[in-house]
Design a protein around this motif. Structure first.
Motif: not given
Length: 346
Positions: A60-68, A72-78, A268-278
């Motif tokens: 959920q934390e990663a999802i919020e960081r990705i959104r920011n 807001g271009r990528l919205e992920i719902k857990l 956006i792919q790079e942001i997703v991978r970066r935040e999920l790695d964190k």
């Protein structure tokens, strides 16, 4: 007012009306832009874990960081706790695009990607130092490559599912002999089924969303899972003993549907991978901490903690063909990568 001025005014009025009429005739989408707060991409992230589990907290934390980070271009719902289906259902959904992200343990993923199960080799890893050297190194790279050959994407380094322990309601497990004939719930995972069969137990595959009721109704006498799962799923309410067997270490893989991920722009792919790695780094620390606190918590709730004779399990496996069979199953190259990390097996 002169006739000329009056004519000019009428022409101007007619032009305004004409332009207005034309505007109302245009399709709505041609004159409206996407609302500033509307997502360009809306994806689902499914897990099987209880909402309180670190997997969901960090996801959920990663999802919020990705959104920011994507404005807001990528919205992920857990969707935690198997809300969208059992583990086996979700394995199908991540492949066909029913969900775009899915958190899956290696033990279950191995039903689709057999090579993923090599990390679940019984009594292979001794501690986390060995685990992360292997999983952030050559062995982890090998497993990721095999997963991606099956058509799925791995979205980050592996997360931690922890070392697995055995709980029972009828008797404590102190040696390998105590497993003889024990009806033990395992995931629908060949690696765990073969391990406990080799140890003389009666492993029974049951999806996780049915584990609590199966233990409660005594359909099975026990189960095996990491302490974080035993604690957050409240399995202590229906189990009396917990043997700290450390029989298998297990990874969590964050999987992505290939088509859905490749639809995302590269940034956006790079942001997703970066935040999920964190999130992977944070979740690993959580599990290490929770494993200590969960043990104390289980004891406080009346669960008897057992320190079994681990050598008795290893000796029982060495007497048979367990390791030899796995070496043949995974192949020499993969087996060499594992033994380079943990030492000789069998």
């Amino acid at each position: 007012m002169s006739k000329i001025e009056d004519a000019k005014k009428n022409i101007t009025r007619r032009q305004v009306l004409k332009i207005g009429a034309a505007a109302t005739a245009l399709p709505l989408f041609s004159i409206m832009t996407r609302p500033a707060n509307a997502a360009e991409f809306t994806y689902k992230f499914a897990t099987g874990q209880d909402p309180t589990h670190p997997v969901n907290k960090r996801a959920q934390e990663a999802i919020e960081r990705i959104r920011n980070a994507t404005n807001g271009r990528l919205e992920i719902k857990l969707f935690p706790a198997n809300q969208l289906g059992s583990d086996t259902d979700l394995m199908s959904q991540i492949r066909n695009g029913g969900v775009e992200f899915f958190n899956q343990a290696s033990v279950v993923l191995s039903t689709l990607v057999p090579a993923a199960g090599i990390v679940n080799t019984g009594f292979a890893f001794h501690d986390y130092k060995e685990v992360w050297a292997a999983m952030d190194g050559p062995l982890g790279a090998y497993v990721r490559a095999q997963i991606e050959k099956a058509g799925l994407l791995t979205m980050s380094r592996p997360w931690d599912n922890g070392f697995r322990q055995i709980t029972t309601s009828t008797k404590p497990v102190k040696t390998a002999g105590d497993l003889k004939g024990l009806k033990l719930r395992v995931p629908a995972a060949p690696m765990l089924t073969s391990l406990f069969t080799a140890l003389g137990a009666s492993p029974t595959p049951i999806n996780f969303n049915e584990v609590y009721s199966s233990l409660q109704t005594k359909l099975v006498e026990g189960q095996e899972n990491p302490l974080a799962i035993i604690s957050t799923a409240r399995l202590y309410e229906v189990q009396k003993f917990c043997a700290m067997s450390n029989h298998v270490w297990d990874a969590y893989w964050i999987l992505g549907n290939r088509r859905a991920i490749e639809r995302l722009p590269k940034d956006i792919q790079e942001i997703v991978r970066r935040e999920l790695d964190k999130a992977a780094t944070d979740e690993r620390a959580d599990i290490a901490s929770l494993s200590i606190s969960a043990r104390n918590d289980l004891a406080a709730k009346g669960v008897q903690i057992i320190e079994p004779d681990k050598n008795s399990f290893k000796d029982a496996l060495a007497k048979g063909t367990f390791y030899k069979d796995l070496r043949s199953k995974f192949g020499e190259d993969a087996w060499k990568l594992l033994q380079n990390s943990v030492g000789s097996l069998g």
